[in-house]
Design an enzyme around this catalytic site. Structure first.
Site, PDB file in Angstrom:
ATOM      1  N   ASP A  51      -7.184  -9.064 -13.120  1.00 50.69           N
ATOM      2  CA  ASP A  51      -7.843  -9.867 -14.158  1.00 50.69           C
ATOM      3  C   ASP A  51      -6.962 -11.070 -14.536  1.00 50.69           C
ATOM      4  O   ASP A  51      -7.460 -12.174 -14.742  1.00 50.69           O
ATOM      5  CB  ASP A  51      -8.108  -8.993 -15.388  1.00 50.69           C
ATOM      6  CG  ASP A  51      -8.793  -7.695 -15.009  1.00 50.69           C
ATOM      7  OD1 ASP A  51      -9.974  -7.740 -14.653  1.00 50.69           O
ATOM      8  OD2 ASP A  51      -8.128  -6.647 -15.015  1.00 50.69           O
TER       9      ASP A  51
ATOM     10  N   HIS B 218      -9.343  -2.647 -18.600  1.00 49.13           N
ATOM     11  CA  HIS B 218      -9.854  -3.248 -17.363  1.00 49.13           C
ATOM     12  C   HIS B 218     -11.364  -2.980 -17.331  1.00 49.13           C
ATOM     13  O   HIS B 218     -11.852  -2.091 -16.638  1.00 49.13           O
ATOM     14  CB  HIS B 218      -9.165  -2.660 -16.133  1.00 49.13           C
ATOM     15  CG  HIS B 218      -9.812  -3.132 -14.853  1.00 49.13           C
ATOM     16  ND1 HIS B 218      -9.750  -4.436 -14.425  1.00 49.13           N
ATOM     17  CD2 HIS B 218     -10.574  -2.486 -13.937  1.00 49.13           C
ATOM     18  CE1 HIS B 218     -10.431  -4.567 -13.303  1.00 49.13           C
ATOM     19  NE2 HIS B 218     -10.945  -3.394 -12.988  1.00 49.13           N
TER      20      HIS B 218
HETATM   21  N1  LIG Z   1      -8.144  -1.949 -11.540  1.00 44.00           N
HETATM   22  C1  LIG Z   1      -8.711  -2.848 -10.768  1.00 44.00           C
HETATM   23  O1  LIG Z   1      -8.438  -4.050 -10.906  1.00 44.00           O
HETATM   24  C2  LIG Z   1      -9.683  -2.464  -9.696  1.00 44.00           C
HETATM   25  C3  LIG Z   1     -10.157  -3.436  -8.825  1.00 44.00           C
HETATM   26  C4  LIG Z   1     -11.030  -3.075  -7.799  1.00 44.00           C
HETATM   27  C5  LIG Z   1     -11.443  -1.750  -7.689  1.00 44.00           C
HETATM   28  N2  LIG Z   1     -10.976  -0.820  -8.568  1.00 44.00           N
HETATM   29  C6  LIG Z   1     -11.340   0.603  -8.440  1.00 44.00           C
HETATM   30  O2  LIG Z   1     -10.524   1.151  -7.378  1.00 44.00           O
HETATM   31  C7  LIG Z   1     -11.164   2.306  -6.866  1.00 44.00           C
HETATM   32  C8  LIG Z   1     -11.194   2.279  -5.358  1.00 44.00           C
HETATM   33  O3  LIG Z   1     -12.022   1.244  -4.893  1.00 44.00           O
HETATM   34  P1  LIG Z   1     -12.442   1.152  -3.348  1.00 44.00           P
HETATM   35  O4  LIG Z   1     -13.337  -0.018  -3.251  1.00 44.00           O
HETATM   36  O5  LIG Z   1     -11.262   1.276  -2.485  1.00 44.00           O
HETATM   37  O6  LIG Z   1     -13.318   2.476  -3.245  1.00 44.00           O
HETATM   38  P2  LIG Z   1     -13.683   3.289  -1.924  1.00 44.00           P
HETATM   39  O7  LIG Z   1     -14.814   4.193  -2.342  1.00 44.00           O
HETATM   40  O8  LIG Z   1     -13.825   2.400  -0.752  1.00 44.00           O
HETATM   41  O9  LIG Z   1     -12.368   4.174  -1.693  1.00 44.00           O
HETATM   42  C9  LIG Z   1     -12.009   5.233  -2.539  1.00 44.00           C
HETATM   43  C10 LIG Z   1     -11.343   6.276  -1.674  1.00 44.00           C
HETATM   44  O10 LIG Z   1     -10.889   7.316  -2.545  1.00 44.00           O
HETATM   45  C11 LIG Z   1     -11.078   8.523  -1.862  1.00 44.00           C
HETATM   46  N3  LIG Z   1     -11.011   9.630  -2.815  1.00 44.00           N
HETATM   47  C12 LIG Z   1     -11.988  10.169  -3.589  1.00 44.00           C
HETATM   48  N4  LIG Z   1     -11.509  11.202  -4.287  1.00 44.00           N
HETATM   49  C13 LIG Z   1     -10.211  11.325  -3.968  1.00 44.00           C
HETATM   50  C14 LIG Z   1      -9.190  12.222  -4.350  1.00 44.00           C
HETATM   51  N5  LIG Z   1      -9.433  13.213  -5.220  1.00 44.00           N
HETATM   52  N6  LIG Z   1      -7.959  12.053  -3.812  1.00 44.00           N
HETATM   53  C15 LIG Z   1      -7.708  11.068  -2.912  1.00 44.00           C
HETATM   54  N7  LIG Z   1      -8.638  10.200  -2.499  1.00 44.00           N
HETATM   55  C16 LIG Z   1      -9.875  10.324  -3.031  1.00 44.00           C
HETATM   56  C17 LIG Z   1     -12.428   8.362  -1.172  1.00 44.00           C
HETATM   57  O11 LIG Z   1     -12.623   9.303  -0.125  1.00 44.00           O
HETATM   58  C18 LIG Z   1     -12.294   6.923  -0.661  1.00 44.00           C
HETATM   59  O12 LIG Z   1     -11.734   6.877   0.641  1.00 44.00           O
HETATM   60  C19 LIG Z   1     -12.549   2.339  -7.528  1.00 44.00           C
HETATM   61  O13 LIG Z   1     -12.476   3.223  -8.628  1.00 44.00           O
HETATM   62  C20 LIG Z   1     -12.738   0.916  -7.999  1.00 44.00           C
HETATM   63  O14 LIG Z   1     -13.650   0.825  -9.062  1.00 44.00           O
HETATM   64  C21 LIG Z   1     -10.113  -1.151  -9.551  1.00 44.00           C
HETATM   65  O1  LIG Z   2     -15.685  -4.404 -11.555  1.00 45.61           O
HETATM   66  C1  LIG Z   2     -15.630  -3.377 -10.877  1.00 45.61           C
HETATM   67  O2  LIG Z   2     -16.353  -2.376 -11.069  1.00 45.61           O
HETATM   68  C2  LIG Z   2     -14.638  -3.311  -9.727  1.00 45.61           C
HETATM   69  C3  LIG Z   2     -13.250  -3.656 -10.109  1.00 45.61           C
HETATM   70  O3  LIG Z   2     -12.809  -2.956 -11.240  1.00 45.61           O
HETATM   71  C4  LIG Z   2     -13.022  -5.137 -10.245  1.00 45.61           C
HETATM   72  O4  LIG Z   2     -12.575  -5.572 -11.306  1.00 45.61           O
HETATM   73  O5  LIG Z   2     -13.267  -5.864  -9.267  1.00 45.61           O
END
Ligand SMILES: NC(=O)c1ccc[n+]([C@@H]2O[C@H](COP(=O)([O-])OP(=O)(O)OC[C@H]3O[C@@H](n4cnc5c(N)ncnc54)[C@H](O)[C@@H]3O)[C@@H](O)[C@H]2O)c1
Ligand SMILES: O=C(O)C[C@H](O)C(=O)O
Length: 332
Positions: free
Chosen positions: A160, A188
């Site tokens: 962010d 977030h």
């Molecule tokens: N904080 C931020 O700025 C931010 C930014 C983008 C995405 N995110 C979040 O990050 C996370 C991951 O996003 P993504 O696009 O890679 O998702 P994704 O679904 O492509 O990958 C998530 C992975 O986690 C695995 N998983 C599920 N449960 C698990 C467990 N108990 N232990 C280990 N692995 C497990 C799944 O099998 C999958 O491979 C999401 O929650 C998304 O919302 C946060």
């Molecule tokens: O906004 C979302 O749900 C995904 C992630 O947390 C992001 O900020 O890109």
């Protein structure tokens, strides 16, 4: 003298952020070009084959800094001896699911992974939670890993922060590297408060305040804020997938600055355990402006908070208190 190898855990490593993140770590983007690493990658059994494919690609890429890869679905093996843990794995919201359903699944994941980290990670392991709801997952991790110092548990709001820098740089048509000291306060989520009141831009005639240069408070107090708050949703709309390369890159920025330090005169945003600074309730994981030195973050103190900002800081704190209550209700 060669540096001692650092073990870095990435959970959810078979997912899309994981796929962008692990090569960055193996290339030295996270810890520096002279830091050898061993990658620990955890995912769940349905993703085991894909995880093994990522491991094959890491071998094929022949990264000179990569001294080993552990790819596993066993949480104990994944956590053993790790110095840094980037928690990306989690349960995403699916059609027809209530927020509470997702929260309860993630609370139980973060509760069990907290125990594994507490028992098996290296002493002084630094933890970054990326998976949503990032602040509350980090709080649960902290609660269930009481022997990990609370200063070692953080969540990602650097994405962010970087988005806010990007918006200012586009608006002013300046290099993003010349913009600094924006702040992301709070959660977030779409209640976060991107604050430019202390942000500056390097210009040929010295450092100038962003407000002074933009000269459009209406834009800064409305459209700029909602654009940053809604950027994640805008990426999902455009890509039909949530942000991955920017999330991975920002996770590297977060750990790099935490471990190697923030540049003099620059702060960054990190979700950290609130000590009551700026009258944010203690006991929440809340995003603050921080500087880092010698592997420790410190909340920047003494910034003036005007009435407009105060309301926004409180609103996002209220949302985090509600999430905390919801998470606790899932535990009982
Ligand atoms: N904080 C931020 O700025 C931010 C930014 C983008 C995405 N995110 C979040 O990050 C996370 C991951 O996003 P993504 O696009 O890679 O998702 P994704 O679904 O492509 O990958 C998530 C992975 O986690 C695995 N998983 C599920 N449960 C698990 C467990 N108990 N232990 C280990 N692995 C497990 C799944 O099998 C999958 O491979 C999401 O929650 C998304 O919302 C946060
Ligand atoms: O906004 C979302 O749900 C995904 C992630 O947390 C992001 O900020 O890109």
């Amino acid at each position: 003298m060669a540096k001692e190898t650092v073990r870095v855990l990435v959970t959810g490593a078979a997912g899309q952020i994981g796929y962008a993140l692990v090569p960055m770590i193996a290339r030295g983007v996270m810890l520096g070009p002279d830091q050898p690493v061993i990658l620990h990658m955890l995912d769940i059994p349905p993703a085991a084959e894909a995880l093994n494919g990522v491991k094959m690609e890491l071998v094929d890429a022949a990264f000179p800094l990569l001294k080993g890869v552990v790819a596993t679905t066993d949480v104990v093996e994944a956590c053993t001896g790790v110095n840094i843990a980037v928690m990306v794995g989690g349960f995403p919201r699916k059609e027809g699911m209530e927020r509470k359903d997702v929260m309860s699944k993630n609370v139980s994941i973060y509760r069990s992974q907290a125990s594994a980290l507490e028992k098996h990670a290296a002493a002084n392991c630094k933890v970054l939670v990326v998976a949503n709801p990032a602040n509350t997952n980090a709080l649960i991790l902290k609660e269930f890993a009481p022997s990990i110092p609370e200063k070692n548990i953080t969540c990602l709001t650097r994405l962010d922060h970087n988005r806010a820098l990007g918006q200012i740089s586009e608006r002013l048509n300046v290099q993003v590297s010349d913009v600094k000291n924006v702040i992301i306060w709070g959660n977030h989520s779409s209640t976060q408060y991107p604050d430019v009141n202390h942000a500056t831009v390097k210009t040929p005639s010295g450092e100038k305040s962003v407000r002074e240069l933009i000269k459009d408070d209406e834009w800064l107090n409305a459209e700029f804020i909602t654009t940053v708050q809604q950027r994640g949703a805008a990426i999902i709309k455009a890509r039909k997938l949530s942000s991955a390369l920017s999330a991975a890159s920002s996770a590297c920025d977060h750990i790099r600055d935490w471990v190697l330090g923030t540049p003099e005169g620059t702060w960054v945003s990190m979700g950290v355990y609130s000590d009551g600074s700026y009258n944010v309730p203690a006991g929440l994981i809340y995003s603050f402006p921080v500087t880092c030195q010698n592997g420790e973050w410190k909340i920047v103190q003494g910034l003036h908070i005007d009435e407009f900002s105060r309301k926004k800081l409180d609103l996002t704190a209220d949302e985090l208190s509600e999430e905390k209550a919801l998470a606790y209700s899932c535990l009982s």
